[in-house]
Write a protein that holds these residues in place. Structure first.
Motif, mmCIF file in Angstrom:
data_model
loop_
_atom_site.group_PDB
_atom_site.id
_atom_site.type_symbol
_atom_site.label_atom_id
_atom_site.label_comp_id
_atom_site.label_asym_id
_atom_site.label_seq_id
_atom_site.Cartn_x
_atom_site.Cartn_y
_atom_site.Cartn_z
ATOM 1 N N GLU A 59 23.274 36.068 99.186
ATOM 2 C CA GLU A 59 22.001 36.498 99.771
ATOM 3 C C GLU A 59 20.829 35.785 99.106
ATOM 4 O O GLU A 59 19.902 35.344 99.784
ATOM 5 C CB GLU A 59 21.851 38.016 99.671
ATOM 6 C CG GLU A 59 22.792 38.741 100.606
ATOM 7 C CD GLU A 59 22.750 40.244 100.430
ATOM 8 O OE1 GLU A 59 22.512 40.713 99.293
ATOM 9 O OE2 GLU A 59 22.978 40.946 101.432
ATOM 10 N N ARG A 60 20.897 35.655 97.787
ATOM 11 C CA ARG A 60 19.842 34.939 97.065
ATOM 12 C C ARG A 60 19.829 33.473 97.473
ATOM 13 O O ARG A 60 18.776 32.895 97.736
ATOM 14 C CB ARG A 60 20.050 35.066 95.555
ATOM 15 C CG ARG A 60 18.984 34.365 94.725
ATOM 16 C CD ARG A 60 19.242 34.467 93.222
ATOM 17 N NE ARG A 60 20.611 34.244 92.813
ATOM 18 C CZ ARG A 60 21.196 33.033 92.704
ATOM 19 N NH1 ARG A 60 20.523 31.954 92.981
ATOM 20 N NH2 ARG A 60 22.450 32.933 92.299
ATOM 21 N N ARG A 61 21.005 32.870 97.587
ATOM 22 C CA ARG A 61 21.120 31.462 97.971
ATOM 23 C C ARG A 61 20.568 31.239 99.380
ATOM 24 O O ARG A 61 19.870 30.266 99.638
ATOM 25 C CB ARG A 61 22.591 31.021 97.896
ATOM 26 C CG ARG A 61 22.853 29.625 98.377
ATOM 27 C CD ARG A 61 22.277 28.584 97.429
ATOM 28 N NE ARG A 61 22.491 27.264 97.998
ATOM 29 C CZ ARG A 61 21.570 26.332 98.056
ATOM 30 N NH1 ARG A 61 20.383 26.532 97.525
ATOM 31 N NH2 ARG A 61 21.823 25.165 98.608
ATOM 32 N N ILE A 62 20.850 32.159 100.286
ATOM 33 C CA ILE A 62 20.341 32.042 101.654
ATOM 34 C C ILE A 62 18.815 32.069 101.661
ATOM 35 O O ILE A 62 18.167 31.277 102.351
ATOM 36 C CB ILE A 62 20.944 33.142 102.557
ATOM 37 C CG1 ILE A 62 22.423 32.823 102.819
ATOM 38 C CG2 ILE A 62 20.172 33.297 103.864
ATOM 39 C CD1 ILE A 62 23.205 33.948 103.486
ATOM 40 N N GLU A 63 18.236 32.949 100.885
ATOM 41 C CA GLU A 63 16.771 33.014 100.802
ATOM 42 C C GLU A 63 16.189 31.735 100.202
ATOM 43 O O GLU A 63 15.150 31.243 100.650
ATOM 44 C CB GLU A 63 16.322 34.240 100.009
ATOM 45 C CG GLU A 63 16.507 35.538 100.759
ATOM 46 C CD GLU A 63 15.891 35.516 102.154
ATOM 47 O OE1 GLU A 63 14.706 35.125 102.298
ATOM 48 O OE2 GLU A 63 16.595 35.880 103.112
ATOM 49 N N GLU A 64 16.863 31.177 99.193
ATOM 50 C CA GLU A 64 16.409 29.914 98.591
ATOM 51 C C GLU A 64 16.461 28.780 99.611
ATOM 52 O O GLU A 64 15.541 27.965 99.700
ATOM 53 C CB GLU A 64 17.272 29.552 97.382
ATOM 54 C CG GLU A 64 17.042 30.437 96.181
ATOM 55 C CD GLU A 64 18.062 30.192 95.063
ATOM 56 O OE1 GLU A 64 19.010 29.387 95.261
ATOM 57 O OE2 GLU A 64 17.905 30.802 93.994
ATOM 58 N N ILE A 65 17.524 28.731 100.386
ATOM 59 C CA ILE A 65 17.662 27.702 101.414
ATOM 60 C C ILE A 65 16.561 27.849 102.456
ATOM 61 O O ILE A 65 15.922 26.868 102.846
ATOM 62 C CB ILE A 65 19.056 27.754 102.085
ATOM 63 C CG1 ILE A 65 20.155 27.407 101.085
ATOM 64 C CG2 ILE A 65 19.112 26.796 103.276
ATOM 65 C CD1 ILE A 65 21.566 27.703 101.593
ATOM 66 N N LYS A 66 16.325 29.074 102.908
ATOM 67 C CA LYS A 66 15.282 29.319 103.905
ATOM 68 C C LYS A 66 13.910 28.903 103.379
ATOM 69 O O LYS A 66 13.106 28.316 104.115
ATOM 70 C CB LYS A 66 15.261 30.790 104.317
ATOM 71 C CG LYS A 66 16.407 31.189 105.219
ATOM 72 C CD LYS A 66 16.330 32.665 105.581
ATOM 73 C CE LYS A 66 17.451 33.076 106.515
ATOM 74 N NZ LYS A 66 17.383 34.518 106.847
ATOM 75 N N THR A 67 13.640 29.205 102.125
ATOM 76 C CA THR A 67 12.359 28.833 101.518
ATOM 77 C C THR A 67 12.199 27.319 101.483
ATOM 78 O O THR A 67 11.158 26.781 101.872
ATOM 79 C CB THR A 67 12.239 29.420 100.101
ATOM 80 O OG1 THR A 67 12.308 30.843 100.186
ATOM 81 C CG2 THR A 67 10.944 29.014 99.433
ATOM 82 N N GLU A 68 13.238 26.619 101.024
ATOM 83 C CA GLU A 68 13.168 25.161 100.967
ATOM 84 C C GLU A 68 13.077 24.558 102.365
ATOM 85 O O GLU A 68 12.336 23.599 102.590
ATOM 86 C CB GLU A 68 14.357 24.570 100.213
ATOM 87 C CG GLU A 68 14.226 23.063 100.055
ATOM 88 C CD GLU A 68 15.325 22.401 99.268
ATOM 89 O OE1 GLU A 68 15.291 21.166 99.169
ATOM 90 O OE2 GLU A 68 16.231 23.093 98.763
ATOM 91 N N LEU A 69 13.802 25.122 103.301
ATOM 92 C CA LEU A 69 13.772 24.628 104.677
ATOM 93 C C LEU A 69 12.371 24.772 105.274
ATOM 94 O O LEU A 69 11.850 23.832 105.895
ATOM 95 C CB LEU A 69 14.806 25.381 105.512
ATOM 96 C CG LEU A 69 15.117 24.878 106.903
ATOM 97 C CD1 LEU A 69 15.524 23.416 106.901
ATOM 98 C CD2 LEU A 69 16.219 25.724 107.523
ATOM 99 N N ASP A 70 11.741 25.912 105.075
ATOM 100 C CA ASP A 70 10.369 26.114 105.556
ATOM 101 C C ASP A 70 9.419 25.113 104.910
ATOM 102 O O ASP A 70 8.549 24.548 105.579
ATOM 103 C CB ASP A 70 9.896 27.543 105.266
ATOM 104 C CG ASP A 70 10.568 28.579 106.147
ATOM 105 O OD1 ASP A 70 11.183 28.206 107.162
ATOM 106 O OD2 ASP A 70 10.502 29.784 105.787
ATOM 107 N N TYR A 71 9.583 24.899 103.611
ATOM 108 C CA TYR A 71 8.739 23.956 102.882
ATOM 109 C C TYR A 71 8.922 22.532 103.421
ATOM 110 O O TYR A 71 7.941 21.820 103.682
ATOM 111 C CB TYR A 71 9.069 24.017 101.385
ATOM 112 C CG TYR A 71 8.376 22.972 100.562
ATOM 113 C CD1 TYR A 71 7.013 23.071 100.291
ATOM 114 C CD2 TYR A 71 9.077 21.886 100.053
ATOM 115 C CE1 TYR A 71 6.364 22.115 99.533
ATOM 116 C CE2 TYR A 71 8.430 20.919 99.284
ATOM 117 C CZ TYR A 71 7.079 21.033 99.033
ATOM 118 O OH TYR A 71 6.446 20.077 98.287
ATOM 119 N N MET A 72 10.173 22.114 103.623
ATOM 120 C CA MET A 72 10.450 20.769 104.117
ATOM 121 C C MET A 72 9.926 20.580 105.543
ATOM 122 O O MET A 72 9.379 19.527 105.874
ATOM 123 C CB MET A 72 11.951 20.465 104.062
ATOM 124 C CG MET A 72 12.514 20.336 102.667
ATOM 125 S SD MET A 72 11.738 19.048 101.660
ATOM 126 C CE MET A 72 12.213 17.586 102.568
#
Length: 132
Positions: free
Chosen positions: A55-68
């Motif tokens: 769950e933490r990893r998914i949130e990290e991915i979503k954050t980076e994806l939004d940033y990119m």
């Protein structure tokens, strides 16, 4: 011409990164679904297991994806400000996905001229790339 190389290279790298993040997110969400309601629902988790951090990893991915994606939008906005023919040609070809023939029509040049301009521009970009 080095600006062309810079923005095309940056765009290509960002597009690849976004593609990988979208793949990673899809895989991580599928794995989490297996643990929550799939075939692994009855498997007991341990503190250090990969599943505990999904769950933490998914949130990290979503954050980076939004940033990119935000950076990509800003890059495209910047590219749209370039008014030289080479920049417009590369944007239309590699960002907008247009054919050289449709680019020629849009820009008011012959197909042969646009084809030669594209070939010369790409040759120069490859030469710059070889120097770096």
């Amino acid at each position: 011409m080095s600006e062309l190389y810079e923005w095309l290279n940056t765009y290509t790298l960002m597009k690849k990164r976004i593609g990988y993040l979208e793949f990673d997110l899809e895989q991580s969400e599928a794995e989490l679904d297996r643990w929550v309601s799939g075939d692994l629902v009855n498997v007991r988790l341990t503190k250090g297991s990969i599943a505990c951090g999904l769950e933490r990893r998914i949130e990290e991915i979503k954050t980076e994806l939004d940033y990119m994606k935000s950076k990509m939008e800003k890059l495209i906005d910047l590219i749209e400000q370039f008014d030289d023919v080479e920049s417009r040609l590369l944007k239309m070809k590699y960002i907008d996905g247009m054919t050289l023939e449709s680019i020629a029509e849009e820009l008011g040049y012959s197909h042969g001229h646009i084809r030669r301009l594209h070939a010369n521009t790409m040759r120069t970009i490859r030469f710059i790339d070889s120097l770096i």
